[in-house]
Design a protein around this motif. Structure first.
Motif, PDB file in Angstrom:
ATOM      1  N   SER A   1       0.825  -1.218   0.000  1.00 17.63           N
ATOM      2  CA  SER A   1       0.000   0.000   0.000  1.00 17.63           C
ATOM      3  C   SER A   1       0.854   1.261   0.000  1.00 17.63           C
ATOM      4  CB  SER A   1      -0.908   0.007   1.234  1.00 17.63           C
ATOM      5  OG  SER A   1      -0.148  -0.136   2.422  1.00 17.63           O
ATOM      6  N   HIS A   2       0.246   2.349  -0.443  1.00 18.07           N
ATOM      7  CA  HIS A   2       0.828   3.702  -0.380  1.00 18.07           C
ATOM      8  C   HIS A   2       2.239   3.780  -0.980  1.00 18.07           C
ATOM      9  CE1 HIS A   2      -2.636   4.802   1.962  1.00 18.07           C
ATOM     10  NE2 HIS A   2      -2.352   3.881   2.850  1.00 18.07           N
ATOM     11  N   PRO A   3       2.378   3.686  -2.273  1.00 17.69           N
ATOM     12  CA  PRO A   3       1.324   3.541  -3.269  1.00 17.69           C
ATOM     13  C   PRO A   3       0.881   2.087  -3.422  1.00 17.69           C
ATOM     14  CG  PRO A   3       3.429   3.643  -4.377  1.00 17.69           C
ATOM     15  CD  PRO A   3       3.709   3.869  -2.911  1.00 17.69           C
ATOM     16  N   PHE A   4      -0.319   1.912  -3.960  1.00 20.97           N
ATOM     17  CA  PHE A   4      -0.863   0.577  -4.161  1.00 20.97           C
ATOM     18  C   PHE A   4      -0.073  -0.142  -5.249  1.00 20.97           C
ATOM     19  CE2 PHE A   4      -3.932  -2.475  -5.927  1.00 20.97           C
ATOM     20  CZ  PHE A   4      -4.301  -3.134  -4.767  1.00 20.97           C
ATOM     21  N   ARG A   5       0.508  -1.296  -4.898  1.00 20.85           N
ATOM     22  CA  ARG A   5       1.327  -2.057  -5.851  1.00 20.85           C
ATOM     23  C   ARG A   5       1.020  -3.546  -5.693  1.00 20.85           C
ATOM     24  NH1 ARG A   5       6.402  -0.379  -2.879  1.00 20.85           N
ATOM     25  NH2 ARG A   5       4.765  -0.087  -1.321  1.00 20.85           N
ATOM     26  N   ARG A   6       1.192  -4.279  -6.779  1.00 22.21           N
ATOM     27  CA  ARG A   6       0.991  -5.726  -6.755  1.00 22.21           C
ATOM     28  C   ARG A   6       2.204  -6.403  -7.381  1.00 22.21           C
ATOM     29  NH1 ARG A   6      -4.700  -4.851  -9.597  1.00 22.21           N
ATOM     30  NH2 ARG A   6      -3.431  -3.142 -10.393  1.00 22.21           N
ATOM     31  N   TYR A   7       2.733  -7.389  -6.684  1.00 19.30           N
ATOM     32  CA  TYR A   7       3.905  -8.122  -7.155  1.00 19.30           C
ATOM     33  C   TYR A   7       3.626  -9.631  -7.112  1.00 19.30           C
ATOM     34  CZ  TYR A   7       6.527  -3.788  -6.428  1.00 19.30           C
ATOM     35  OH  TYR A   7       6.973  -2.491  -6.463  1.00 19.30           O
ATOM     36  N   ARG A   8       4.441 -10.340  -7.870  1.00 17.09           N
ATOM     37  CA  ARG A   8       4.370 -11.796  -7.861  1.00 17.09           C
ATOM     38  C   ARG A   8       5.754 -12.315  -7.479  1.00 17.09           C
ATOM     39  NH1 ARG A   8       1.724 -16.281  -9.702  1.00 17.09           N
ATOM     40  NH2 ARG A   8       2.917 -17.760 -10.951  1.00 17.09           N
ATOM     41  N   LEU A   9       5.831 -13.034  -6.374  1.00 14.16           N
ATOM     42  CA  LEU A   9       7.110 -13.558  -5.918  1.00 14.16           C
ATOM     43  C   LEU A   9       7.691 -14.517  -6.950  1.00 14.16           C
ATOM     44  CD1 LEU A   9       6.451 -14.197  -2.121  1.00 14.16           C
ATOM     45  CD2 LEU A   9       8.103 -12.601  -3.104  1.00 14.16           C
ATOM     46  N   ASP A  10       8.932 -14.254  -7.326  1.00  8.43           N
ATOM     47  CA  ASP A  10       9.609 -15.090  -8.321  1.00  8.43           C
ATOM     48  C   ASP A  10      10.213 -16.293  -7.602  1.00  8.43           C
ATOM     49  OD1 ASP A  10      10.685 -16.033 -10.624  1.00  8.43           O
ATOM     50  OD2 ASP A  10      12.292 -14.544 -10.769  1.00  8.43           O
ATOM     51  N   ASN A  11       9.340 -17.245  -7.290  1.00  8.54           N
ATOM     52  CA  ASN A  11       9.729 -18.414  -6.510  1.00  8.54           C
ATOM     53  C   ASN A  11       9.125 -19.648  -7.169  1.00  8.54           C
ATOM     54  OD1 ASN A  11       9.732 -20.538  -4.559  1.00  8.54           O
ATOM     55  ND2 ASN A  11      10.020 -19.025  -2.921  1.00  8.54           N
ATOM     56  N   ALA A  12       9.976 -20.586  -7.569  1.00 12.39           N
ATOM     57  CA  ALA A  12       9.500 -21.768  -8.291  1.00 12.39           C
ATOM     58  C   ALA A  12       8.516 -22.583  -7.472  1.00 12.39           C
ATOM     59  CB  ALA A  12      10.684 -22.640  -8.699  1.00 12.39           C
TER      60      ALA A  12
END
Length: 306
Positions: free
Chosen positions: A216-227
């Protein structure tokens, strides 16, 4: 927070958590071992029944809702929705809407426990219809109205969604409006401007299942690069989600304990990511940028090893 029986009990971290439960998302044998939730909203399960092409009567819905209510820890506030009817094969939109309003009338005569609030469900295919439906529900005496059928428009037809939100807000006036299944970060300010008091979201848990994180703050979305976490069918694999080698610095209770908990595979990791995502989404909604007590992480309260 939309809650299912495979999600962590968010209220064990945040006693101010409000949860929405659908009878179709909870096993009849599920045991609620939470703390005391701040608020509970119980829907009828009509959406899931419709996807299974099965009709759900008002009587069945109330029976299932009361079973859940009887198994829950006492909450500060409880709302129960009447059974809405959705269009499907053999039922036109006009027929579905008429049946929904008939159920809304019948629901007013059902005996409910003392402090349980009745919540109407409104649908509308266009602004004029949405306005008329909500005005009718207000005339019946409903002061809380949940507006459905909006989430599918978020990506398919955003201009129409905005017009429906405006119509609902204008018709609701002093009613307490809830947006069912609609919690997009860019939509939250617009919903607030239209007079919506609340919304529900399953996003924190859905993201967590696929190894995705919210900040949050700023609103962000990530995808963990984990097999160990990457799933081929992950809906989060879009241009909106950037890969992330390891968790970012974060003061939430999970990351304050050990950021690498977010990378844990299996159910344990999903729960940790769900808690992290929930707290960040809540912080984004509330406009709060600091973590305050009583947020805490006690793994034993979740049946986890830490």
């Amino acid at each position: 927070m939309a809650f299912t029986d495979v999600d962590p009990p968010y209220v064990n971290t945040d006693p101010a958590c409000a949860v929405m439960i659908s009878p179709t998302c909870i096993s009849p044998f599920f045991r609620f071992t939470w703390g005391r939730p701040a608020e509970v909203l119980i829907d009828s399960g009509a959406y899931h029944h419709n996807r299974r092409r099965r009709a759900l009567s008002q009587e069945e819905a109330v029976e299932q809702q009361m079973r859940i209510l009887g198994a829950l820890p006492e909450a500060s506030r409880v709302g129960v929705m009447h059974c809405d009817v959705l269009p499907r094969q053999g039922i036109s939109p006009a027929q579905a809407l008429e049946a929904t309003l008939v159920n809304a009338e019948k629901f007013l005569s059902y005996p409910l426990p003392g402090k349980v609030e009745r919540v109407a469900v409104a649908h509308g295919d266009n602004p004029e219809e949405m306005y008329a439906v909500i005005r009718y529900l207000r005339e019946l005496g409903y002061s809380r109205i949940a507006v459905g059928g909006l989430s599918r428009l978020n990506f398919q037809h955003r201009p129409k969604l905005l017009r429906l939100l405006e119509a609902a807000g204008e018709a609701g006036q002093d009613a307490e409006l809830h947006a069912l299944g609609l919690s997009g970060a860019t939509l939250l300010p617009l919903m607030s401007q239209c007079g919506f008091a609340s919304c529900d979201s399953a996003a924190p848990a859905l993201f967590a299942v696929h190894g995705s994180l919210i900040y949050s703050h700023p609103f962000r979305r990530y995808r963990l690069d984990n097999a160990l976490l990457n799933r081929a069918d992950a809906r989060q694999r879009t241009s909106l989600y950037e890969p992330l080698a390891s968790p970012l610095p974060c003061p939430c209770p999970v990351c304050s304990t050990d950021p690498e908990l977010l990378s844990t595979p299996g159910v344990e990791g999903t729960w940790y990511r769900s808690i992290h995502n929930y707290l960040h989404l809540k912080a984004q909604v509330e406009g709060r940028q600091v973590w305050e007590r009583p947020y805490s992480l006690d793994g034993s309260r979740y049946g986890l090893s830490s």
